[in-house]
Design a protein around this motif. Structure first.
Motif, short mmCIF file in Angstrom:
data_model
loop_
_atom_site.label_atom_id
_atom_site.label_comp_id
_atom_site.label_asym_id
_atom_site.label_seq_id
_atom_site.Cartn_x
_atom_site.Cartn_y
_atom_site.Cartn_z
N LEU A 227 0.83 -1.21 0.00
CA LEU A 227 0.00 0.00 0.00
C LEU A 227 0.86 1.25 0.00
N VAL A 228 1.80 1.33 0.90
CA VAL A 228 2.62 2.53 1.03
C VAL A 228 3.51 2.69 -0.19
N GLY A 229 4.13 1.61 -0.64
CA GLY A 229 5.07 1.70 -1.76
C GLY A 229 4.40 2.16 -3.04
N ILE A 230 3.27 1.54 -3.40
CA ILE A 230 2.59 1.91 -4.65
C ILE A 230 2.00 3.30 -4.56
N ALA A 231 1.38 3.63 -3.42
CA ALA A 231 0.77 4.95 -3.27
C ALA A 231 1.82 6.06 -3.34
N MET A 232 2.95 5.88 -2.71
CA MET A 232 3.97 6.92 -2.71
C MET A 232 4.62 7.07 -4.08
N THR A 233 5.01 5.97 -4.69
CA THR A 233 5.74 6.08 -5.96
C THR A 233 4.85 6.50 -7.11
N ARG A 234 3.61 6.10 -7.08
CA ARG A 234 2.73 6.37 -8.23
C ARG A 234 2.10 7.76 -8.17
N ALA A 235 1.75 8.23 -6.97
CA ALA A 235 1.00 9.49 -6.91
C ALA A 235 1.39 10.36 -5.73
N MET A 236 1.33 9.83 -4.54
CA MET A 236 1.41 10.67 -3.35
C MET A 236 2.75 11.39 -3.22
N GLY A 237 3.84 10.73 -3.59
CA GLY A 237 5.14 11.38 -3.50
C GLY A 237 5.20 12.63 -4.36
N ALA A 238 4.75 12.50 -5.60
CA ALA A 238 4.77 13.64 -6.52
C ALA A 238 3.78 14.72 -6.08
N ILE A 239 2.60 14.30 -5.62
CA ILE A 239 1.59 15.29 -5.24
C ILE A 239 2.03 16.09 -4.02
N MET A 240 2.50 15.40 -2.99
CA MET A 240 2.91 16.10 -1.78
C MET A 240 4.12 16.99 -2.04
N THR A 241 5.07 16.51 -2.84
CA THR A 241 6.22 17.35 -3.18
C THR A 241 5.78 18.57 -3.98
N GLY A 242 4.85 18.37 -4.90
CA GLY A 242 4.36 19.49 -5.70
C GLY A 242 3.66 20.54 -4.85
N ILE A 243 2.84 20.10 -3.90
CA ILE A 243 2.14 21.06 -3.03
C ILE A 243 3.15 21.82 -2.17
N ILE A 244 4.15 21.11 -1.67
CA ILE A 244 5.18 21.77 -0.86
C ILE A 244 5.91 22.82 -1.70
N MET A 245 6.31 22.46 -2.90
CA MET A 245 7.06 23.38 -3.74
C MET A 245 6.20 24.54 -4.22
N ALA A 246 4.90 24.29 -4.40
CA ALA A 246 4.01 25.38 -4.80
C ALA A 246 3.92 26.43 -3.70
N GLY A 247 3.83 25.99 -2.44
CA GLY A 247 3.77 26.94 -1.35
C GLY A 247 5.11 27.54 -0.98
N ARG A 248 6.18 26.84 -1.31
CA ARG A 248 7.51 27.33 -0.93
C ARG A 248 8.20 28.06 -2.07
#
Length: 399
Positions: A227-248
């Motif tokens: 669950l964690v591996g697929i969710a992070m590599t496929r979507a969540m890693g990119a989404i959370m990094t993108g939101i962080i970089m958008a605000g920063r």
């Protein structure tokens, strides 16, 4: 000409007052000369901290007949004064203008004369007061539609200019400093690692805890790694990094370029024959496009580490080796490449949104704040929309 009341906190002495004279509270008296002129006698201290006479007495006297030809002042007994005196003088001057009586300020202190002339010389700003009547509904809808269309055209134009600048860079004709690119790479990459690490680990922890509640009911705790591996590599890693970089970073791009717009530095670049798209926008878009996939990969690792902490230390009887083997079997290169591609797209969207809002910034300090807020909102919305499109596209391709 209408005027505005000016508040001045300075207490000015009267140069006409004799030294050592003890003054009292401000007083007003009126007198008519044999020539028919109205003389306003001012005495005492005219300060806001005291109860001052109003211009009602002067208005009453101007309403009598015969109307005086001129209005003069006698300030021989005037003490110290502040903006309370100036407010009174402005009201008296306005009354004289309404009654068509010439107001002569020769008897006033020099400082009061200069401030009065300055106050009367500033007209009321047109459009400063908000009208009571609202515009019709259709007019507001039309104005919103026109504004949306103009914003859409500006965005397309900006994207086109960015693409042209990128082609110039590929042909070696773009004019920007490599040092700016390296500095932006550091700001977008190494400087963002702490916040990306913290958020990614916490997201991995959350995913593991949420998944374990259901998986534990079936005795399938080992699939927490899947669950964690697929969710992070496929979507969540990119989404959370993108939101962080958008605000920063996106907000930083908008604030810097917006400040340059306020200080007219961008106009100076255009005057010097330097394209702002090549000198300011291109290095930032390149830097974020390069660093976002790398930050996404790093976020994936930190998220998997967060899931490992929960699986091993959360009482699920999973060892580190079991978690590693299950993650290796579940996560494929397809999932990793989808996440990296999403990170690349998000990086370009965030950089374009930040630079676009910075270029559209107005010429005031509040406009910089508005541009920064708009850059963050535009970046996050773009990330969510792009994620939905990429998900649908992957589903259509069967990957």
């Amino acid at each position: 000409m209408e005027s505005r009341n000016v508040k001045i906190d300075l207490i000015m002495p009267n140069p006409l007052q004799r030294p050592g004279t003890v003054t009292e509270q401000g007083a007003l008296s009126l007198d008519r000369t044999p020539e028919g002129n109205l003389v306003v006698h001012l005495s005492g201290d005219w300060k806001l901290s005291r109860h001052l006479p109003s211009a009602v007495e002067v208005e009453t006297e101007l309403g009598k007949t015969p109307l005086p030809a001129k209005l003069t002042f006698n300030t021989g007994d005037l003490g110290t004064w502040d903006s309370g005196l100036l407010t009174f003088l402005i009201n008296v001057t306005n009354l004289g203008t309404q009654k068509k009586v010439e107001v002569i300020d020769a008897g006033l202190p020099q400082g009061a004369r200069r401030l009065l002339a300055l106050a009367m010389a500033v007209p009321e700003r047109k459009g400063g007061s908000r009208g009571a009547a609202k515009s019709p509904l259709l007019e507001r809808i039309g104005a919103a539609a026109v504004s949306t269309w103009n914003s859409f055209v500006e965005t397309l134009t900006f994207i086109g200019d960015t693409t042209v600048a990128l082609f110039k860079m590929c042909t070696g004709k773009a004019r920007f400093r490599p040092s700016d690119l390296w500095l932006t790479l550091q700001e977008c990459g190494a400087d963002a690692l702490p916040i990306v690490s913290l958020i990614s680990i916490l997201v991995g922890l959350i995913l593991a805890f949420v998944g374990s509640i259901q998986l534990k009911m079936f005795g399938a705790q080992v699939y927490i790694a899947d669950l964690v591996g697929i969710a992070m590599t496929r979507a969540m890693g990119a989404i959370m990094t993108g939101i962080i970089m958008a605000g920063r970073t996106g907000a930083s791009f908008a604030a810097r370029i917006g400040t340059m717009q306020v200080n007219e530095e961008i106009d100076a670049l255009k005057t010097a024959g330097i394209s702002p798209m090549e000198f300011l926008v291109l290095p930032r878009v390149l830097a974020l496009a390069i660093m976002m996939p790398l930050l996404t990969l790093y976020s994936d690792l930190m998220g998997i580490l967060g899931g490992l902490i929960v699986a091993v230390l959360g009482g699920f009887d999973i060892s580190v080796r079991e978690y590693y083997n299950e993650t290796r079997n579940a996560v494929t290169l397809v999932n990793v490449w989808i996440g990296l591609f999403s990170g690349l797209v998000f990086g370009i969207l965030i950089a374009v949104a930040g630079c676009l809002r910075g270029m559209q910034c107005g010429r005031s300090a509040s406009a910089v704040g508005d541009a920064t807020t708009s850059a963050v909102v535009t970046g996050i919305v773009s990330i969510i929309v792009a994620t939905a499109l990429i998900t649908v596209l992957c589903n259509m391709l069967g990957i």
